[in-house]
Write a protein that holds these residues in place. Structure first.
Motif, PDB file in Angstrom:
ATOM      1  N   PHE A 253     -22.618   3.588 -16.962  1.00  0.00           N
ATOM      2  CA  PHE A 253     -23.211   4.629 -16.121  1.00  0.00           C
ATOM      3  C   PHE A 253     -22.166   5.334 -15.256  1.00  0.00           C
ATOM      4  CE2 PHE A 253     -27.331   2.311 -16.779  1.00  0.00           C
ATOM      5  CZ  PHE A 253     -27.942   3.350 -17.462  1.00  0.00           C
ATOM      6  N   ILE A 254     -21.132   4.622 -14.861  1.00  0.00           N
ATOM      7  CA  ILE A 254     -20.041   5.274 -14.124  1.00  0.00           C
ATOM      8  C   ILE A 254     -19.366   6.304 -15.007  1.00  0.00           C
ATOM      9  CG2 ILE A 254     -17.738   4.914 -13.135  1.00  0.00           C
ATOM     10  CD1 ILE A 254     -18.727   2.249 -12.061  1.00  0.00           C
ATOM     11  N   LYS A 260     -20.590  13.762 -16.670  1.00  0.00           N
ATOM     12  CA  LYS A 260     -21.510  14.792 -16.184  1.00  0.00           C
ATOM     13  C   LYS A 260     -20.807  15.702 -15.186  1.00  0.00           C
ATOM     14  CE  LYS A 260     -25.947  15.374 -13.810  1.00  0.00           C
ATOM     15  NZ  LYS A 260     -27.098  14.669 -13.181  1.00  0.00           N
ATOM     16  N   GLU A 261     -20.060  15.090 -14.262  1.00  0.00           N
ATOM     17  CA  GLU A 261     -19.302  15.883 -13.284  1.00  0.00           C
ATOM     18  C   GLU A 261     -18.295  16.794 -13.988  1.00  0.00           C
ATOM     19  OE1 GLU A 261     -17.492  13.289 -10.485  1.00  0.00           O
ATOM     20  OE2 GLU A 261     -19.369  12.719  -9.509  1.00  0.00           O
ATOM     21  N   GLN A 266     -16.565  22.170 -15.748  1.00  0.00           N
ATOM     22  CA  GLN A 266     -16.093  23.083 -16.790  1.00  0.00           C
ATOM     23  C   GLN A 266     -16.944  24.344 -16.883  1.00  0.00           C
ATOM     24  OE1 GLN A 266     -16.097  20.520 -20.225  1.00  0.00           O
ATOM     25  NE2 GLN A 266     -13.993  19.806 -19.869  1.00  0.00           N
ATOM     26  N   LYS A 267     -18.149  24.281 -16.352  1.00  0.00           N
ATOM     27  CA  LYS A 267     -19.020  25.455 -16.347  1.00  0.00           C
ATOM     28  C   LYS A 267     -18.703  26.406 -15.187  1.00  0.00           C
ATOM     29  CE  LYS A 267     -21.702  24.407 -19.855  1.00  0.00           C
ATOM     30  NZ  LYS A 267     -21.834  25.290 -21.051  1.00  0.00           N
ATOM     31  N   GLU A 268     -17.983  25.903 -14.177  1.00  0.00           N
ATOM     32  CA  GLU A 268     -17.657  26.708 -13.011  1.00  0.00           C
ATOM     33  C   GLU A 268     -16.471  27.636 -13.304  1.00  0.00           C
ATOM     34  OE1 GLU A 268     -19.348  26.746 -10.171  1.00  0.00           O
ATOM     35  OE2 GLU A 268     -20.763  25.261 -10.970  1.00  0.00           O
ATOM     36  N   GLY A 309      -9.069  29.123 -15.957  1.00  0.00           N
ATOM     37  CA  GLY A 309     -10.154  29.802 -15.258  1.00  0.00           C
ATOM     38  C   GLY A 309     -11.244  28.863 -14.794  1.00  0.00           C
ATOM     39  N   HIS A 310     -11.026  27.539 -14.945  1.00  0.00           N
ATOM     40  CA  HIS A 310     -11.984  26.527 -14.492  1.00  0.00           C
ATOM     41  C   HIS A 310     -11.301  25.597 -13.477  1.00  0.00           C
ATOM     42  CE1 HIS A 310     -14.738  27.763 -17.638  1.00  0.00           C
ATOM     43  NE2 HIS A 310     -13.768  27.607 -18.542  1.00  0.00           N
ATOM     44  N   PRO A 311     -12.071  25.022 -12.561  1.00  0.00           N
ATOM     45  CA  PRO A 311     -11.470  24.126 -11.561  1.00  0.00           C
ATOM     46  C   PRO A 311     -10.712  22.975 -12.234  1.00  0.00           C
ATOM     47  CG  PRO A 311     -13.739  24.624 -10.979  1.00  0.00           C
ATOM     48  CD  PRO A 311     -13.530  25.164 -12.359  1.00  0.00           C
ATOM     49  N   MET A 312      -9.553  22.646 -11.682  1.00  0.00           N
ATOM     50  CA  MET A 312      -8.739  21.580 -12.240  1.00  0.00           C
ATOM     51  C   MET A 312      -9.127  20.240 -11.606  1.00  0.00           C
ATOM     52  SD  MET A 312      -4.561  21.139 -12.346  1.00  0.00           S
ATOM     53  CE  MET A 312      -4.409  21.065 -10.551  1.00  0.00           C
TER      54      MET A 312
END
Length: 326
Positions: A253-254, A260-261, A266-268, A309-312
Motif C-alpha cells: 500500500f505504501i 498514485k502521487e 505527472q498530470k500537473e 514541463g512536469h514537476p520534478m
C-alpha cells in the motif's frame, strides 16, 4: 446483531468507562481495529493434566466442569476479581482472575471448559486475594490458577496427559496468543473479544485488499486466512506466514500510494527550464574542482527533468563528500 468491520466495539461489548478510555488510548475503536491488533508473541500451550497431577510453577491445561462462579473485590485495594472452581474426575482447583469481573458472567454453572495457565500455590499467610471463606478455601488443595485463559468446550476428552486431540482440533491449542494490554484491557479480554468477533461471521464478508494474482505470485494467504492464522495459529509457521502477508500488505500500500502521487504529479504542469551546454560549462567552471562522472550523470538527469514541463520529484543521494552540494 450483525457485526461488520466498522462496528464500534462499545456496541458489541459491555465496557466500563475505564475500558473505553483504555481502548481509545490503544486506538481500538472498531471491529477492524481489534482484528488488526496482532499478538505481540505466542506462548506454548502446557501439557494436558488432571487436577491431582498439577505441579506449582508449571504451565498446564485442564479440562473440567466450572462451578462456584463469583465476583468480588479485594479487601484493601478493592480490585475487582472473578473466582471459580474447575473440577475433573480427580479433584477441584480454584481460579482467580484479577481486574476481569466480566469472566464470571461469561460462563454458567456446570459449563465444560478448557483452562490454560500457570499453576500457583497459596501462601500460608492471609492476603487480600482471599475472598472465600476458610472452608471454601480448603477445597481440593492450596493450588490455584491466576488469570488463566478459559474457553467453553463441548466435551471433555478422555485421558489426562499427552495430546488428547487428533487432527486440526488439537492443533488449535498448540500456541497461545499474548497481546499488548493496558491496565483495564487485558490480553485475555482481547483474546475472548476476538474469538467472539470470529464467531459472528464477520470474516466471511471481508473484502480482500491484495489482488489474487499477487497473492498467488508471492504465495501469500488470503486476508481471512491470515487473520485466523495470526490470532489462532495451529503452529508457528502459520503465524509467520500471516505476519509475512501483513508486512507485504503494508509495503504494497505504501508503494501504491507513491505511484498514485507520481501519477498525479505527472498530470500537473510547470515551468520548462532549458539550459544550454555552454551555460552549464560556464557555471561549473567556477568550481575549484572538476566534476566526477557520477556528478555529470546526475546533472544531465536533473536538466532532463527540467525540460519535461512536469514537476520534478527526484532524490539525490551519495556518500559524505561526494559532491551533492555542487
Amino acid at each position: 446483531m450483525i457485526i461488520k468491520i466498522d462496528t464500534p466495539l462499545e456496541s458489541i461489548f459491555r465496557l466500563s468507562p475505564f475500558q473505553k478510555k483504555a481502548l481509545t488510548k490503544m486506538c481500538l475503536k472498531k471491529t477492524g481495529d481489534l482484528l488488526r491488533h496482532f499478538p505481540a508473541r505466542y506462548g506454548e500451550a502446557g501439557a494436558v493434566k488432571a487436577v491431582e497431577f498439577l505441579v506449582p510453577g508449571e504451565n498446564a491445561v485442564v479440562f473440567g466442569k466450572i462451578s462456584n462462579l463469583k465476583t468480588a473485590k479485594t479487601f484493601r485495594s478493592r480490585v475487582p476479581i472473578s473466582t471459580a472452581e474447575v473440577e475433573d474426575a480427580t479433584g477441584k482447583i480454584k481460579i482467580i482472575w484479577f481486574s476481569q469481573p466480566y469472566i464470571a458472567k461469561m460462563f454458567s454453572e456446570g459449563n465444560l471448559v478448557r483452562l490454560e495457565g500457570r499453576v500457583s500455590i497459596k501462601k500460608n499467610k492471609v492476603t487480600e486475594t482471599k475472598v472465600l471463606s476458610d472452608s471454601e478455601a480448603r477445597v481440593g488443595s492450596n493450588l490455584y490458577f491466576s488469570n488463566p485463559k478459559i474457553e467453553k468446550v463441548s466435551e471433555i476428552p478422555e485421558g489426562t496427559s499427552g495430546s488428547l486431540f487428533s487432527g486440526s482440533e488439537g492443533d488449535n491449542h498448540n500456541l497461545s496468543p499474548v497481546y499488548s494490554e493496558s491496565r483495564s484491557i487485558s490480553s485475555n479480554w482481547i483474546y475472548h473479544a476476538i474469538q467472539k468477533i470470529f464467531k459472528s461471521g464477520v470474516l466471511e464478508n471481508l473484502e480482500e485488499s491484495i489482488p489474487d494474482e499477487i497473492l498467488k505470485k508471492y504465495n501469500l494467504p488470503s486476508l481471512k486466512t491470515a487473520l485466523i492464522w495470526i490470532h489462532a495459529p495451529r503452529k508457528k509457521e502459520d503465524a509467520e506466514v500471516a505476519r509475512k502477508r501483513f508486512a507485504f500488505e503494508e509495503i504494497f500500500f505504501i508503494q501504491l500510494d507513491r505511484q498514485k502521487e507520481k501519477y498525479i504529479t505527472q498530470k500537473e504542469k510547470t515551468f520548462v527550464i532549458s539550459k544550454t551546454e555552454k551555460e552549464i560549462k560556464e557555471f561549473v567552471g567556477t568550481f575549484p574542482f572538476p566534476l566526477t562522472g557520477a556528478q555529470e550523470k546526475s546533472i544531465d538527469a536533473i536538466l532532463s527533468d527540467f525540460k519535461t514541463g512536469h514537476p520534478m520529484s527526484r532524490l539525490l543521494e551519495g556518500d559524505v563528500g561526494s559532491g551533492k552540494t555542487a
